[in-house]
Scaffold this motif. Structure first.
Motif, mmCIF file in Angstrom:
data_model
loop_
_atom_site.group_PDB
_atom_site.id
_atom_site.type_symbol
_atom_site.label_atom_id
_atom_site.label_comp_id
_atom_site.label_asym_id
_atom_site.label_seq_id
_atom_site.Cartn_x
_atom_site.Cartn_y
_atom_site.Cartn_z
ATOM 1 N N HIS A 39 0.849 -1.196 0.000
ATOM 2 C CA HIS A 39 0.000 0.000 0.000
ATOM 3 C C HIS A 39 0.887 1.250 0.000
ATOM 4 N N ILE A 40 0.709 2.059 -1.041
ATOM 5 C CA ILE A 40 1.437 3.321 -1.173
ATOM 6 C C ILE A 40 0.410 4.444 -1.176
ATOM 7 N N ALA A 41 0.760 5.586 -0.619
ATOM 8 C CA ALA A 41 -0.147 6.735 -0.620
ATOM 9 C C ALA A 41 0.594 7.974 -1.071
ATOM 10 N N GLU A 42 -0.148 8.896 -1.660
ATOM 11 C CA GLU A 42 0.410 10.199 -1.979
ATOM 12 C C GLU A 42 0.400 11.058 -0.725
ATOM 13 N N PRO A 43 1.309 12.034 -0.632
ATOM 14 C CA PRO A 43 1.409 12.861 0.579
ATOM 15 C C PRO A 43 0.090 13.544 0.944
ATOM 16 N N ASN A 44 -0.223 13.509 2.243
ATOM 17 C CA ASN A 44 -1.371 14.209 2.837
ATOM 18 C C ASN A 44 -2.715 13.722 2.306
ATOM 19 N N ALA A 45 -2.761 12.523 1.739
ATOM 20 C CA ALA A 45 -4.024 11.983 1.246
ATOM 21 C C ALA A 45 -4.914 11.585 2.418
ATOM 22 N N LEU A 46 -6.209 11.899 2.309
ATOM 23 C CA LEU A 46 -7.184 11.480 3.321
ATOM 24 C C LEU A 46 -7.598 10.050 3.016
ATOM 25 N N ILE A 47 -7.375 9.148 3.970
ATOM 26 C CA ILE A 47 -7.685 7.731 3.804
ATOM 27 C C ILE A 47 -8.468 7.284 5.028
ATOM 28 N N CYS A 48 -9.722 6.900 4.833
ATOM 29 C CA CYS A 48 -10.550 6.559 5.989
ATOM 30 C C CYS A 48 -11.813 5.830 5.539
ATOM 31 N N PHE A 49 -12.583 5.357 6.518
ATOM 32 C CA PHE A 49 -13.911 4.832 6.239
ATOM 33 C C PHE A 49 -14.934 5.935 6.499
ATOM 34 N N ALA A 50 -15.010 6.395 7.729
ATOM 35 C CA ALA A 50 -15.836 7.557 8.061
ATOM 36 C C ALA A 50 -14.922 8.769 8.210
ATOM 37 N N GLY A 51 -15.378 9.924 7.751
ATOM 38 C CA GLY A 51 -14.563 11.126 7.773
ATOM 39 C C GLY A 51 -14.316 11.678 9.161
ATOM 40 N N PRO A 52 -13.303 12.542 9.296
ATOM 41 C CA PRO A 52 -12.962 13.102 10.615
ATOM 42 C C PRO A 52 -14.121 13.849 11.274
ATOM 43 N N ARG A 53 -14.886 14.607 10.510
ATOM 44 C CA ARG A 53 -15.984 15.366 11.102
ATOM 45 C C ARG A 53 -17.053 14.440 11.677
ATOM 46 N N VAL A 54 -17.337 13.333 10.962
ATOM 47 C CA VAL A 54 -18.330 12.375 11.451
ATOM 48 C C VAL A 54 -17.860 11.752 12.759
ATOM 49 N N ILE A 55 -16.574 11.407 12.831
ATOM 50 C CA ILE A 55 -16.039 10.791 14.044
ATOM 51 C C ILE A 55 -16.059 11.776 15.208
ATOM 52 N N GLU A 56 -15.658 13.016 14.960
ATOM 53 C CA GLU A 56 -15.662 14.024 16.020
ATOM 54 C C GLU A 56 -17.067 14.261 16.561
ATOM 55 N N GLN A 57 -18.049 14.310 15.669
ATOM 56 C CA GLN A 57 -19.425 14.516 16.109
ATOM 57 C C GLN A 57 -19.956 13.310 16.878
ATOM 58 N N THR A 58 -19.423 12.111 16.551
ATOM 59 C CA THR A 58 -19.900 10.893 17.219
ATOM 60 C C THR A 58 -19.298 10.748 18.604
ATOM 61 N N ILE A 59 -17.974 10.890 18.706
ATOM 62 C CA ILE A 59 -17.315 10.683 20.005
ATOM 63 C C ILE A 59 -17.188 11.967 20.811
ATOM 64 N N ARG A 60 -17.499 13.115 20.162
ATOM 65 C CA ARG A 60 -17.457 14.426 20.816
ATOM 66 C C ARG A 60 -16.085 14.712 21.436
ATOM 67 N N GLU A 61 -15.044 14.375 20.673
ATOM 68 C CA GLU A 61 -13.675 14.656 21.093
ATOM 69 C C GLU A 61 -12.886 15.196 19.911
ATOM 70 N N LYS A 62 -11.860 15.977 20.227
ATOM 71 C CA LYS A 62 -10.981 16.516 19.192
ATOM 72 C C LYS A 62 -10.007 15.443 18.756
ATOM 73 N N LEU A 63 -9.892 15.229 17.455
ATOM 74 C CA LEU A 63 -9.007 14.199 16.929
ATOM 75 C C LEU A 63 -7.566 14.698 16.866
ATOM 76 N N PRO A 64 -6.583 13.793 16.870
ATOM 77 C CA PRO A 64 -5.164 14.202 16.783
ATOM 78 C C PRO A 64 -4.875 14.943 15.482
#
Length: 314
Positions: free
Chosen positions: A219-244
């Protein structure tokens, strides 16, 4: 003939009239805001020359830079049923497809091709994020299966460039069915003993990440590529915590063992050639490799006789 009205006035108007400038000559980097001239940007593979931000690139542009001499052959992909669910939101699904096809000039969100990179024959597939967000529908599933079948048929490795917002909602459950279908296609490659390399580009999310995009041998990625299943905003709204900082970005995933490499776009071809030749048991590629010149047998030429020897013989 009126010399002033017929010659002088048109000449003055031509000198001071406003010239129309095409709108697509300059592109603004959405990270640093630098205005980039289109030729300079294209030569740098759609990477900002100021901040090194990797912008979106179409599959054809990518393949043009990837394959030797920019030469590749498209692999035919079976066309699925149009609008199987008769889906309609603000627009009818066929109307959205017409708009996407007109805007991109492509039939669908994935292009499959075959050719050589660094004299290494491969089959490649790339998603087009500009085509409905690169969403995974039945055509994308058919494209990956066609790429895998062609790779097995020709005994070539498969390299896949992912870029998608997830499954295509207009195809409902049929789009989700592409997850197990593409997983079976990847298994075909593994059973045939052929390498499967995935290059994750920005963004790779949703059902694409949950299926074929994370099943590669490397697995190779280009720099700063967003790679995820659910996006950061969805996770933050779900767990109500600031992500790293940098959460779900390529560098963060590399540090946490989810990726094998983070490679700049201009170095991607050399990286792929090195890995592919290692996995297929071939010797390292030679920079500037050209066909060896034909060997021509030279006829021996006798050295001229010494003048003293000639005199003695005479």
């Amino acid at each position: 003939m009126n010399w002033i009205s017929n010659y002088v006035r048109p000449r003055i108007n031509s000198l001071f009239s406003r010239r129309e400038v095409p709108e697509n000559l300059w592109t603004k980097c959405n990270k640093c805001g630098t205005m980039l001239f289109h030729r300079e940007l294209a030569e740098n593979l759609n990477v900002c020359t100021s901040c090194d931000h990797h912008m979106a690139i179409t599959p054809r542009e990518r393949f043009g830079a990837l394959f030797d001499g920019g030469i590749f052959t498209e692999v035919e992909v079976p066309a699925p049923v149009d609008d199987p669910l008769s889906f309609k939101d603000q627009k009818k699904y066929p109307d959205r497809m017409k708009t996407a096809r007109k805007g991109t000039g492509e039939r669908e969100a994935m292009l499959v091709a075959e050719g050589e990179i660094g004299r290494t024959p491969i089959v490649a597939a790339a998603q087009d994020f500009s085509f409905m967000g690169g969403s995974m529908g039945m055509y994308v599933g058919n494209a990956i299966i066609a790429a895998a079948e062609r790779a097995v048929q020709t005994r070539r490795p498969l390299v896949l460039f992912s870029a998608a917002g997830g499954a295509r909602m207009q195809e409902g459950i049929l789009s989700l069915m592409q997850m197990p279908r593409t997983t079976v296609a990847v298994q075909m490659l593994k059973e045939a003993g052929l390498p499967y390399i995935v290059v994750l580009t920005h963004p790779t999310t949703g059902g694409v990440t949950a299926s074929y995009a994370m099943l590669g041998d490397v697995h190779i990625a280009e720099p700063n590529a967003l790679i995820c299943f659910a996006g950061p905003r969805v996770i933050e709204q779900t767990i109500r915590e600031k992500l790293p900082e940098g959460f779900q970005r390529a560098e963060y995933l590399l540090d946490h063992g989810m990726l094998d490499r983070v490679t700049h776009r201009r170095d991607m071809k050399d990286e792929l050639v090195t890995i592919l030749r290692m996995l297929t048991g071939q010797p390292p590629a030679v920079k500037g490799d050209l066909p060896a010149p034909e060997m021509v047998e030279e006829t021996p030429v006798e050295a001229p006789a010494d003048p003293a020897e000639k005199a003695e013989k005479a």
